[in-house]
Design a protein around this motif. Sequence first.
Motif, PDB file in Angstrom:
ATOM      1  N   ASP A  10       1.692  24.204  -2.635  1.00 14.49           N
ATOM      2  CA  ASP A  10       1.055  23.631  -3.821  1.00 14.49           C
ATOM      3  C   ASP A  10       1.914  23.841  -5.066  1.00 14.49           C
ATOM      4  O   ASP A  10       2.020  22.951  -5.921  1.00 14.49           O
ATOM      5  CB  ASP A  10      -0.323  24.269  -4.035  1.00 14.49           C
ATOM      6  N   SER A  11       2.531  25.022  -5.166  1.00 18.35           N
ATOM      7  CA  SER A  11       3.365  25.319  -6.327  1.00 18.35           C
ATOM      8  C   SER A  11       4.611  24.442  -6.346  1.00 18.35           C
ATOM      9  O   SER A  11       5.035  23.966  -7.410  1.00 18.35           O
ATOM     10  CB  SER A  11       3.769  26.798  -6.317  1.00 18.35           C
ATOM     11  N   LEU A  12       5.205  24.229  -5.183  1.00 13.99           N
ATOM     12  CA  LEU A  12       6.387  23.380  -5.104  1.00 13.99           C
ATOM     13  C   LEU A  12       6.047  21.941  -5.479  1.00 13.99           C
ATOM     14  O   LEU A  12       6.815  21.281  -6.200  1.00 13.99           O
ATOM     15  CB  LEU A  12       6.973  23.429  -3.694  1.00 13.99           C
ATOM     16  N   TYR A  13       4.897  21.469  -5.027  1.00 14.42           N
ATOM     17  CA  TYR A  13       4.459  20.119  -5.381  1.00 14.42           C
ATOM     18  C   TYR A  13       4.293  19.999  -6.889  1.00 14.42           C
ATOM     19  O   TYR A  13       4.750  19.022  -7.507  1.00 14.42           O
ATOM     20  CB  TYR A  13       3.146  19.800  -4.674  1.00 14.42           C
ATOM     21  N   PHE A  14       3.667  20.986  -7.510  1.00 16.25           N
ATOM     22  CA  PHE A  14       3.466  20.960  -8.965  1.00 16.25           C
ATOM     23  C   PHE A  14       4.804  21.017  -9.696  1.00 16.25           C
ATOM     24  O   PHE A  14       5.033  20.283 -10.656  1.00 16.25           O
ATOM     25  CB  PHE A  14       2.587  22.140  -9.387  1.00 16.25           C
ATOM     26  N   LEU A  58       8.693  18.547 -13.156  1.00 21.61           N
ATOM     27  CA  LEU A  58      10.030  19.087 -13.377  1.00 21.61           C
ATOM     28  C   LEU A  58      10.609  18.660 -14.724  1.00 21.61           C
ATOM     29  O   LEU A  58      11.201  19.475 -15.445  1.00 21.61           O
ATOM     30  CB  LEU A  58      10.961  18.654 -12.248  1.00 21.61           C
ATOM     31  N   LEU A  59      10.446  17.407 -15.091  1.00 20.68           N
ATOM     32  CA  LEU A  59      11.015  16.914 -16.342  1.00 20.68           C
ATOM     33  C   LEU A  59      10.404  17.622 -17.544  1.00 20.68           C
ATOM     34  O   LEU A  59      11.124  18.065 -18.454  1.00 20.68           O
ATOM     35  CB  LEU A  59      10.811  15.404 -16.454  1.00 20.68           C
ATOM     36  N   GLN A  60       9.073  17.754 -17.535  1.00 17.45           N
ATOM     37  CA  GLN A  60       8.402  18.429 -18.661  1.00 17.45           C
ATOM     38  C   GLN A  60       8.794  19.898 -18.737  1.00 17.45           C
ATOM     39  O   GLN A  60       9.001  20.437 -19.827  1.00 17.45           O
ATOM     40  CB  GLN A  60       6.885  18.302 -18.524  1.00 17.45           C
ATOM     41  N   ILE A  61       8.907  20.555 -17.576  1.00 13.94           N
ATOM     42  CA  ILE A  61       9.295  21.967 -17.553  1.00 13.94           C
ATOM     43  C   ILE A  61      10.724  22.127 -18.065  1.00 13.94           C
ATOM     44  O   ILE A  61      11.029  23.058 -18.820  1.00 13.94           O
ATOM     45  CB  ILE A  61       9.154  22.546 -16.135  1.00 13.94           C
ATOM     46  N   PHE A 121      10.352  28.856 -11.070  1.00 16.03           N
ATOM     47  CA  PHE A 121       9.428  28.505  -9.981  1.00 16.03           C
ATOM     48  C   PHE A 121       8.576  29.710  -9.596  1.00 16.03           C
ATOM     49  O   PHE A 121       7.418  29.559  -9.194  1.00 16.03           O
ATOM     50  CB  PHE A 121      10.204  27.990  -8.772  1.00 16.03           C
ATOM     51  N   THR A 122       9.132  30.914  -9.746  1.00 16.00           N
ATOM     52  CA  THR A 122       8.355  32.124  -9.474  1.00 16.00           C
ATOM     53  C   THR A 122       7.158  32.206 -10.401  1.00 16.00           C
ATOM     54  O   THR A 122       6.064  32.613  -9.985  1.00 16.00           O
ATOM     55  CB  THR A 122       9.237  33.380  -9.662  1.00 16.00           C
TER      56      THR A 122
END
Length: 224
Positions: free
Chosen positions: A9-13, A18-21, A201-202
């Motif tokens: 679920d975290s990888l999907y999010f 990714l662009l916003q982060i 990602f952690t």
Amino acid sequence: MNPFDVLRDSLYFFKRNLLQIAQLCLPLVILEALLQQVVDHSTEPDSFPGISVMVGLLVYPLYTAALILFLDARSRGESPRTRDLLAMAATLWPRFALLTALNTLLILLGLSLYFLPGLWLMVTLAFGEYLLVLRGFAPLAAMKESLRLTRGHFLRILLCILCVMGPLWILKGASLAIYPEPQNALLSLLIDSAHSFLQLFTTVVIFRLFMLISESPDKTDRAV
């Protein structure tokens, strides 16, 4: 709560946002890596090692707090502006920096005591940042509450952290093997920035764990 479901679920999010982060955190991550380079090149090899930690305390609390606020907002379906998140993170900086300093000191002390105490502290203090940012806890209170929340979930949290950090440590080692010291300054900046950005990602994984554990009925009942 299956750790691999949390990771999936975290990888999907992370991929979906990714662009916003990147827009939110990457400029500060690059700034942190640049400052670390300046410090490394302007100090002697045997100088006080805490200088590098102090550099991290200047920037890390800003982009981490902003990311946590972003994760919370997106979990509620909101789309806050980058500048608003950074402004809120700036107001949290003094308390967040103090919490980071305390956590770092304790974990390094624990790692020096045959490694395992440091590993235990790394896991049991993992929720402190989220409690400070999202629940308004003071640094010491956030550490104490993190110890309570993580009780009974040590192996799940540890497995999630190792599944993320293990490949990153291998990747870091591989990059140093391919491009050994001394590296070109620009190449070193790119490698350090990429490694630090991937470590975000952690934060996403632990946020997912924090939400699942803190909202579970048994934890909620004890907190009342």
